[in-house]
Motif scaffolding. Structure first.
Motif, short mmCIF file in Angstrom:
data_model
loop_
_atom_site.label_atom_id
_atom_site.label_comp_id
_atom_site.label_asym_id
_atom_site.label_seq_id
_atom_site.Cartn_x
_atom_site.Cartn_y
_atom_site.Cartn_z
N SER A 2 0.83 -1.21 0.00
CA SER A 2 0.00 0.00 0.00
C SER A 2 0.86 1.25 0.00
O SER A 2 2.05 1.22 0.34
CB SER A 2 -0.90 0.00 1.24
N SER A 3 0.25 2.35 -0.37
CA SER A 3 0.95 3.63 -0.31
C SER A 3 1.27 4.01 1.13
O SER A 3 2.28 4.69 1.39
CB SER A 3 0.11 4.73 -0.97
N VAL A 4 0.43 3.59 2.06
CA VAL A 4 0.72 3.83 3.47
C VAL A 4 2.03 3.14 3.85
O VAL A 4 2.93 3.75 4.46
CB VAL A 4 -0.43 3.32 4.36
N THR A 5 2.16 1.88 3.49
CA THR A 5 3.37 1.14 3.80
C THR A 5 4.58 1.76 3.13
O THR A 5 5.65 1.90 3.75
CB THR A 5 3.23 -0.33 3.38
N LEU A 6 4.44 2.13 1.87
CA LEU A 6 5.56 2.76 1.17
C LEU A 6 6.01 4.02 1.89
O LEU A 6 7.22 4.25 2.08
CB LEU A 6 5.16 3.08 -0.27
N ALA A 7 5.07 4.86 2.31
CA ALA A 7 5.42 6.09 3.01
C ALA A 7 6.13 5.78 4.33
O ALA A 7 7.11 6.44 4.70
CB ALA A 7 4.17 6.93 3.26
N LEU A 8 5.66 4.76 5.04
CA LEU A 8 6.29 4.41 6.31
C LEU A 8 7.70 3.86 6.10
O LEU A 8 8.61 4.14 6.89
CB LEU A 8 5.43 3.39 7.05
N VAL A 9 7.89 3.09 5.04
CA VAL A 9 9.23 2.59 4.73
C VAL A 9 10.18 3.75 4.47
O VAL A 9 11.29 3.81 5.02
CB VAL A 9 9.19 1.64 3.52
N ILE A 10 9.76 4.69 3.63
CA ILE A 10 10.62 5.84 3.32
C ILE A 10 10.89 6.67 4.58
O ILE A 10 12.02 7.11 4.82
CB ILE A 10 9.97 6.71 2.23
N ALA A 11 9.87 6.87 5.41
CA ALA A 11 10.06 7.65 6.65
C ALA A 11 11.06 6.96 7.57
O ALA A 11 11.90 7.62 8.21
CB ALA A 11 8.72 7.84 7.35
N ARG A 12 10.99 5.64 7.66
CA ARG A 12 11.91 4.92 8.55
C ARG A 12 13.35 4.97 8.03
O ARG A 12 14.30 5.08 8.81
CB ARG A 12 11.42 3.48 8.73
N GLY A 55 1.27 12.37 -9.30
CA GLY A 55 1.62 13.55 -8.51
C GLY A 55 1.46 13.34 -7.01
O GLY A 55 2.39 13.60 -6.24
N PRO A 56 0.27 12.88 -6.55
CA PRO A 56 0.12 12.66 -5.11
C PRO A 56 1.12 11.68 -4.52
O PRO A 56 1.62 11.88 -3.41
CB PRO A 56 -1.31 12.12 -4.99
N LEU A 57 1.45 10.62 -5.25
CA LEU A 57 2.42 9.66 -4.72
C LEU A 57 3.79 10.31 -4.56
O LEU A 57 4.47 10.10 -3.55
CB LEU A 57 2.52 8.43 -5.61
N LEU A 78 0.38 11.80 7.64
CA LEU A 78 1.09 11.06 6.60
C LEU A 78 0.37 9.75 6.30
O LEU A 78 0.15 9.41 5.13
CB LEU A 78 2.53 10.80 7.04
N GLU A 79 -0.01 9.02 7.33
CA GLU A 79 -0.72 7.76 7.11
C GLU A 79 -2.09 8.01 6.49
O GLU A 79 -2.52 7.27 5.59
CB GLU A 79 -0.85 6.99 8.42
N ARG A 80 -2.78 9.04 6.95
CA ARG A 80 -4.08 9.39 6.36
C ARG A 80 -3.93 9.71 4.88
O ARG A 80 -4.75 9.30 4.05
CB ARG A 80 -4.65 10.58 7.12
N ALA A 81 -2.88 10.44 4.53
CA ALA A 81 -2.65 10.78 3.13
C ALA A 81 -2.37 9.53 2.31
O ALA A 81 -2.85 9.40 1.17
CB ALA A 81 -1.48 11.76 3.01
N GLY A 82 -1.59 8.60 2.87
CA GLY A 82 -1.34 7.35 2.16
C GLY A 82 -2.61 6.57 1.90
O GLY A 82 -2.80 5.99 0.82
N GLU A 83 -3.52 6.55 2.86
CA GLU A 83 -4.80 5.88 2.67
C GLU A 83 -5.60 6.52 1.55
O GLU A 83 -6.25 5.84 0.74
CB GLU A 83 -5.60 5.92 3.97
N SER A 84 -5.52 7.85 1.45
CA SER A 84 -6.23 8.56 0.39
C SER A 84 -5.64 8.24 -0.98
O SER A 84 -6.36 8.07 -1.96
CB SER A 84 -6.19 10.07 0.66
N VAL A 85 -4.32 8.14 -1.04
CA VAL A 85 -3.68 7.75 -2.30
C VAL A 85 -4.07 6.32 -2.68
O VAL A 85 -4.34 6.03 -3.85
CB VAL A 85 -2.15 7.88 -2.19
N SER A 98 -4.68 14.38 -3.55
CA SER A 98 -3.73 15.50 -3.65
C SER A 98 -3.86 16.44 -2.46
O SER A 98 -2.86 16.91 -1.92
CB SER A 98 -3.96 16.27 -4.96
N ILE A 99 -5.09 16.71 -2.05
CA ILE A 99 -5.30 17.61 -0.92
C ILE A 99 -4.83 16.97 0.38
O ILE A 99 -4.16 17.62 1.21
CB ILE A 99 -6.78 18.02 -0.83
N ALA A 100 -5.15 15.70 0.59
CA ALA A 100 -4.69 15.02 1.80
C ALA A 100 -3.17 14.99 1.88
O ALA A 100 -2.58 15.19 2.94
CB ALA A 100 -5.25 13.60 1.85
#
Length: 402
Positions: free
Chosen positions: A73-83, A239-241, A304-311, A327-329
């Protein structure tokens, strides 16, 4: 450098799901953080670290399951990059364009292009980037040309801010074709005429190698050219990703600065900081600053996690409304992570005092990294887009900076 448990050298592992991706990211981050300060201080380029990143399979986590990947998921991807960015901000930044190129491939590549290029990534290949240019009238203008020649193309031009290109096996390159349309060419790293110059000397993100790439009539096969412009002509999550991953980098920098603040001021043991430097404090102003910063940091991470869920929702059912909502999230998360990264890095120096600026601790790298990376695109326009969306029902523009 040691290797995460259960991983054997000399092959690219296959990560199978989101849980495994996060576990491997934690193990890899634990390796990266040990020498992060030294790499920054001495500008040691992280070739070995990126090889580890690739061989553990982290570079392939967004490859769809239909093509053999984990399709996280995009949520997981964002968390991986953040870590990863929490361990080393430059190492968190370098894969951002890799995953961006994979998203363009997902939404615009042909089945054969996806099959072939995804297979390379699953085998451990890294994609860099050659997108931005300097000296143009606007950030969106491109002068690099893609000229047809026989059954293929030639590329002529010059790029800058080419984060990751120095470490890549392919360099996805944005160029204008003979019809004036933007295309993304997945150029092989050792193609004749391709020159990657290690001339990045920013005071932050020092090992991201975000320097120059020159194209001198570089050949590229027709099958390595993927449509790009149409990814913004219609609603897609390209763009959002991209912005979600930038927000993740800033969140990681903020978390690292926060943890080093606690270590330096309050004797929280960290192997790269003398745990006896600071002393626990009851100073009410210090506690107030730390309490406020903690609240903002946790809020940013939640956004950040909320935005990933929206993506994720927009990827599953892309249309004008779902992509605009994503995009807004993401813009909301990006705005707050920008501010909290800068605030956390500032507070570390403020509460640590002049001793926190000593080279032996190199704590100023968090401020330098945050100040450099948050300049990627102006946060003030994100607030404008968010306000316009809620007050006037105006959908944000489709581009990679919102």
């Amino acid at each position: 450098m040691s290797v995460p448990q259960g991983f054997s050298r000399g092959q690219a592992a296959l990560i199978e799901n989101d849980i495994q991706a996060l576990q491997i990211a934690d193990e890899v981050a634990a390796e990266f953080v040990r020498d992060a300060s030294v790499r920054d201080r001495e500008r040691r380029l992280p070739h070995a670290e990126l090889e580890l990143f690739s061989r553990t399979g982290l570079g392939g986590i967004t490859v769809p399951r239909a093509y053999g990947g984990a399709g996280v998921s995009s949520v997981t991807l964002a968390l991986v990059i953040a870590r990863i960015a929490r361990a080393d901000a430059s190492l968190g930044h370098i894969p951002q364009n890799h995953f961006y190129a994979l998203e363009v491939l997902r939404v615009n590549g042909s089945p054969e292009q996806r099959r072939r290029l995804y297979a390379e990534v699953l085998a451990g290949a890294r994609f860099g980037n050659a997108l931005a240019e300097i000296g143009t009238r606007t950030a969106q203008e491109r002068t690099t040309r893609l000229r047809r020649e026989g059954g293929g193309y030639r590329i002529q031009g010059r790029k800058f801010y080419a984060t990751g290109a120095l470490y890549a096996q392919r360099v996805p390159t944005l160029a204008i074709d003979d019809d004036g349309v933007q295309q993304l060419a997945f150029v092989e790293r050792h193609a004749p005429g391709l020159e990657i110059v290690d001339d990045w000397d920013g005071f932050g993100q020092r090992t991201s190698a975000s320097g120059t790439v020159n194209f001198n009539e570089v050949p590229v096969a027709a099958e390595d050219v993927v449509p790009f412009q149409s990814a913004f002509a219609r609603p897609t999550t390209v763009g959002p990703l991209a912005q979600l991953l930038h927000a993740a980098i800033d969140a990681g920098i903020a978390r690292a600065a926060w943890e080093d603040t606690l270590a330096f001021v309050g004797r929280r043991a960290r192997p790269w900081i003398d745990s006896g430097v600071g002393s626990a404090t009851e100073d009410p102003l210090t506690l107030q600053i730390l309490g406020r910063l903690s609240s903002r940091l946790q809020g940013a991470e939640a956004l950040l996690e909320r935005a990933g869920e929206s993506v994720d929702r927009a990827q599953a059912a892309p249309d004008a409304e779902s992509v605009a909502a994503a995009s807004i999230a993401v813009a909301e998360a990006r705005a707050i992570t920008t501010e909290v990264a800068l605030d956390a890095a500032n507070r570390l120096l403020e509460l640590g005092g002049s001793r926190a600026t000593l080279a032996e601790y190199n704590l100023d790298r968090h401020w330098r990294n945050a100040r450099t990376h948050t300049l990627h695109d102006p946060v003030r326009w994100k607030y404008h887009a968010v306000g316009n969306y809620y007050l006037n029902d105006a959908l944000p523009p489709r581009r990679g900076t919102i």
